[in-house]
Design a protein around this motif. Structure first.
Motif, PDB file in Angstrom:
ATOM      1  N   HIS A  46      -8.279  -2.955  -3.943  1.00  0.00           N
ATOM      2  CA  HIS A  46      -8.745  -1.958  -3.383  1.00  0.00           C
ATOM      3  C   HIS A  46     -10.056  -2.112  -3.053  1.00  0.00           C
ATOM      4  O   HIS A  46     -11.017  -2.180  -3.892  1.00  0.00           O
ATOM      5  CB  HIS A  46      -8.471  -0.709  -4.141  1.00  0.00           C
ATOM      6  N   THR A  49     -12.343   1.686  -3.067  1.00  0.00           N
ATOM      7  CA  THR A  49     -12.063   2.676  -3.996  1.00  0.00           C
ATOM      8  C   THR A  49     -11.747   1.948  -5.564  1.00  0.00           C
ATOM      9  O   THR A  49     -11.130   0.808  -5.574  1.00  0.00           O
ATOM     10  CB  THR A  49     -11.035   3.549  -3.793  1.00  0.00           C
ATOM     11  N   GLU A  51      -9.897   2.479  -9.045  1.00  0.00           N
ATOM     12  CA  GLU A  51      -8.498   2.870  -9.473  1.00  0.00           C
ATOM     13  C   GLU A  51      -8.296   3.299 -11.108  1.00  0.00           C
ATOM     14  O   GLU A  51      -8.833   2.234 -11.737  1.00  0.00           O
ATOM     15  CB  GLU A  51      -7.285   1.831  -9.200  1.00  0.00           C
ATOM     16  N   GLU A 103      -6.450   8.346  -7.306  1.00  0.00           N
ATOM     17  CA  GLU A 103      -7.238   7.579  -6.459  1.00  0.00           C
ATOM     18  C   GLU A 103      -7.022   8.262  -5.071  1.00  0.00           C
ATOM     19  O   GLU A 103      -6.464   9.550  -4.992  1.00  0.00           O
ATOM     20  CB  GLU A 103      -6.414   6.339  -6.370  1.00  0.00           C
ATOM     21  N   THR A 107      -4.202   5.853  -0.419  1.00  0.00           N
ATOM     22  CA  THR A 107      -4.301   4.402  -0.962  1.00  0.00           C
ATOM     23  C   THR A 107      -2.980   3.921  -1.372  1.00  0.00           C
ATOM     24  O   THR A 107      -2.169   4.388  -1.798  1.00  0.00           O
ATOM     25  CB  THR A 107      -5.227   4.524  -2.418  1.00  0.00           C
ATOM     26  N   THR A 129       2.091   4.991  -0.331  1.00  0.00           N
ATOM     27  CA  THR A 129       0.718   5.615  -0.682  1.00  0.00           C
ATOM     28  C   THR A 129       1.168   6.997  -1.861  1.00  0.00           C
ATOM     29  O   THR A 129       0.432   7.826  -2.019  1.00  0.00           O
ATOM     30  CB  THR A 129       0.125   6.410   0.500  1.00  0.00           C
TER      31      THR A 129
END
Length: 136
Positions: A46, A49, A51, A103, A107, A129
């Motif tokens: 990712h 971001t 996690e 998250e 995501t 997601t």
């Protein structure tokens, strides 16, 4: 989203699919997801971001590819770990685990480079997601 308390044990009992997280609630622009896991996920990253993982039951291992090399962290029940953004990782659980993840909404479970698999993800990995939690 419900504005009532959510029992995580009941939420987890409401589905059987592995590596297929359910969104139990949202906090600002973040999803709180629960999932049942067993076996290996896929290597993914990712880019934008972190996690967050909390192991609710069982044991989760997370393999990491970091600048200093590859390592694996082991998280027993009750442990938390945050995979830093941009770190390639692969969660796994030999005997199964229940986890909670935190998250940003939207995501993707297979990271930002899902196309690198050429659309050939293993059958047991759900590229999502997050799914809504079924009403009780």
């Amino acid at each position: 989203m419900s504005h009532e308390p959510i029992a995580l044990r009941q939420a987890l009992a409401s589905f059987d699919a592995l590596w297929s997280p359910r969104i139990v609630t949202r906090v600002n622009d973040y999803d709180v997801r629960v999932a049942k896991v067993e076996g290996e996920h896929v290597w993914h990253v990712h880019e934008h971001t972190d996690e967050f993982f909390l192991v609710l039951d069982g044991e989760l291992r997370i393999a990491l590819r970091e600048p200093a090399g590859e390592r694996t962290v082991t998280l027993p029940t009750g442990s938390v770990f945050t995979v830093p953004r941009g770190t390639e990782h692969r969660p796994s659980s030999a005997s199964g685990a229940s986890i909670l993840m935190f998250e940003p909404s939207g995501t993707l479970t297979v990271g930002d480079r899902a196309d690198r698999y050429g659309g050939e993800l293993p059958d047991h990995v759900d590229a999502t997601t997050g799914h809504p939690l079924a009403a009780p």
